[in-house]
Each structure stands twice: as structure tokens, then as C-alpha cells.
Design a protein around this motif. Structure first.
Motif, PDB file in Angstrom:
ATOM      1  N   LEU A 145      16.621  14.188  18.423  1.00  0.00           N
ATOM      2  CA  LEU A 145      16.762  12.982  19.227  1.00  0.00           C
ATOM      3  C   LEU A 145      17.883  12.161  18.616  1.00  0.00           C
ATOM      4  O   LEU A 145      17.885  11.900  17.405  1.00  0.00           O
ATOM      5  CB  LEU A 145      15.457  12.175  19.209  1.00  0.00           C
ATOM      6  N   TYR A 146      18.842  11.750  19.433  1.00  0.00           N
ATOM      7  CA  TYR A 146      19.961  10.921  18.979  1.00  0.00           C
ATOM      8  C   TYR A 146      19.877   9.555  19.646  1.00  0.00           C
ATOM      9  O   TYR A 146      19.713   9.471  20.866  1.00  0.00           O
ATOM     10  CB  TYR A 146      21.297  11.580  19.317  1.00  0.00           C
ATOM     11  N   LYS A 176       8.169   8.345  22.518  1.00  0.00           N
ATOM     12  CA  LYS A 176       8.142   9.188  23.716  1.00  0.00           C
ATOM     13  C   LYS A 176       8.164  10.670  23.345  1.00  0.00           C
ATOM     14  O   LYS A 176       7.422  11.473  23.915  1.00  0.00           O
ATOM     15  CB  LYS A 176       9.327   8.861  24.632  1.00  0.00           C
ATOM     16  N   VAL A 177       9.035  11.027  22.410  1.00  0.00           N
ATOM     17  CA  VAL A 177       9.136  12.428  21.995  1.00  0.00           C
ATOM     18  C   VAL A 177       7.841  12.861  21.303  1.00  0.00           C
ATOM     19  O   VAL A 177       7.268  13.906  21.623  1.00  0.00           O
ATOM     20  CB  VAL A 177      10.358  12.644  21.071  1.00  0.00           C
ATOM     21  N   ILE A 193      17.099  11.995  14.715  1.00  0.00           N
ATOM     22  CA  ILE A 193      15.716  12.243  14.372  1.00  0.00           C
ATOM     23  C   ILE A 193      15.470  13.713  14.666  1.00  0.00           C
ATOM     24  O   ILE A 193      15.560  14.145  15.817  1.00  0.00           O
ATOM     25  CB  ILE A 193      14.741  11.363  15.198  1.00  0.00           C
ATOM     26  N   LEU A 194      15.199  14.474  13.637  1.00  0.00           N
ATOM     27  CA  LEU A 194      15.022  15.918  13.758  1.00  0.00           C
ATOM     28  C   LEU A 194      13.542  16.259  13.671  1.00  0.00           C
ATOM     29  O   LEU A 194      12.858  15.816  12.750  1.00  0.00           O
ATOM     30  CB  LEU A 194      15.781  16.637  12.637  1.00  0.00           C
ATOM     31  N   TYR A 195      13.077  17.003  14.665  1.00  0.00           N
ATOM     32  CA  TYR A 195      11.701  17.487  14.681  1.00  0.00           C
ATOM     33  C   TYR A 195      11.718  18.994  14.553  1.00  0.00           C
ATOM     34  O   TYR A 195      12.432  19.677  15.294  1.00  0.00           O
ATOM     35  CB  TYR A 195      11.012  17.115  15.991  1.00  0.00           C
ATOM     36  N   GLU A 196      10.952  19.520  13.609  1.00  0.00           N
ATOM     37  CA  GLU A 196      10.766  20.955  13.502  1.00  0.00           C
ATOM     38  C   GLU A 196       9.437  21.303  14.163  1.00  0.00           C
ATOM     39  O   GLU A 196       8.409  20.708  13.853  1.00  0.00           O
ATOM     40  CB  GLU A 196      10.704  21.395  12.037  1.00  0.00           C
TER      41      GLU A 196
END
Length: 106
Positions: A58-59, A70-71, A97-100
Motif C-alpha cells: 500500500l502506497y 481498509k487493507v 506499507i508492505l504486507y506479507e
């Protein structure tokens, strides 16, 4: 869940989304996602259960807790646990924001 279902779930959040990167500039907030690596469960010398690891990014142009929520709410809704990392990209002047996440058996 499949990669196509992941795309549809992320798309339903309402932000622009692309696999890997956009071909044209977009204004934050936006999402990119891509396959990172596999970590399959193996048994009897075969890949028994596919486990695909994805990065969802997410940027945002400012720290945007509402966008992050939201994510994260979408991940909870579809039952995907995640690990979260954050960094500020100086050159682009955006937060990443990095989600693995893992898709098991997809």
C-alpha cells in the motif's frame, strides 16, 4: 484462495491496483501486489500442498491509518493473516506499507 481471488478482494477495497507496478503514474493511495516465493509443504518427494507467499504493498502520500485499516480489514474478512512492515521512500515521497501474506493450496 487463488491469485485471481486475491486480486478481486484487493480491487474491492477501491484503490487503484496493479500486479508488480503500474504502466502509467497513479496518485496515492494505491496498491501493488506480486508473488514473492513459494514455501510448499513437501512429503514423499513431492510438493504436497502449495504455499504461495505474496507481497501486498500500500502506497500513501501521508501516514494514512484509514487506508491501512481498509487493507487490514479486507485481509481479516477473507481470512488471510499478514505480517506488516512500513518504510518511507524518500525519492518518491510516499509511505510503503508492505504486507506479507500466504495463499495455501491455491
Amino acid at each position: 484462495m487463488t491469485q485471481a481471488e486475491l486480486y478481486q478482494a484487493l480491487k474491492s477495497i477501491g484503490f487503484p491496483i496493479a500486479y508488480g507496478s503500474f504502466t502509467n503514474p497513479v496518485t496515492p493511495p494505491f496498491i501493488t501486489y506480486q508473488f514473492a516465493y513459494s514455501n510448499d509443504m513437501m512429503a514423499d518427494n513431492i510438493n504436497y500442498v502449495p504455499i504461495e507467499n505474496f507481497q501486498v504493498e500500500l502506497y500513501t502520500d501521508k501516514k494514512d491509518l484509514a487506508a491501512e485499516k481498509k487493507v487490514q480489514d479486507k485481509f481479516k474478512e477473507i481470512g488471510l493473516p499478514y505480517r506488516k512492515f512500513e518504510t518511507f521512500l524518500d525519492e518518491e515521497k510516499v509511505y510503503q506499507i508492505l504486507y506479507e501474506i500466504q495463499i495455501i493450496g491455491g
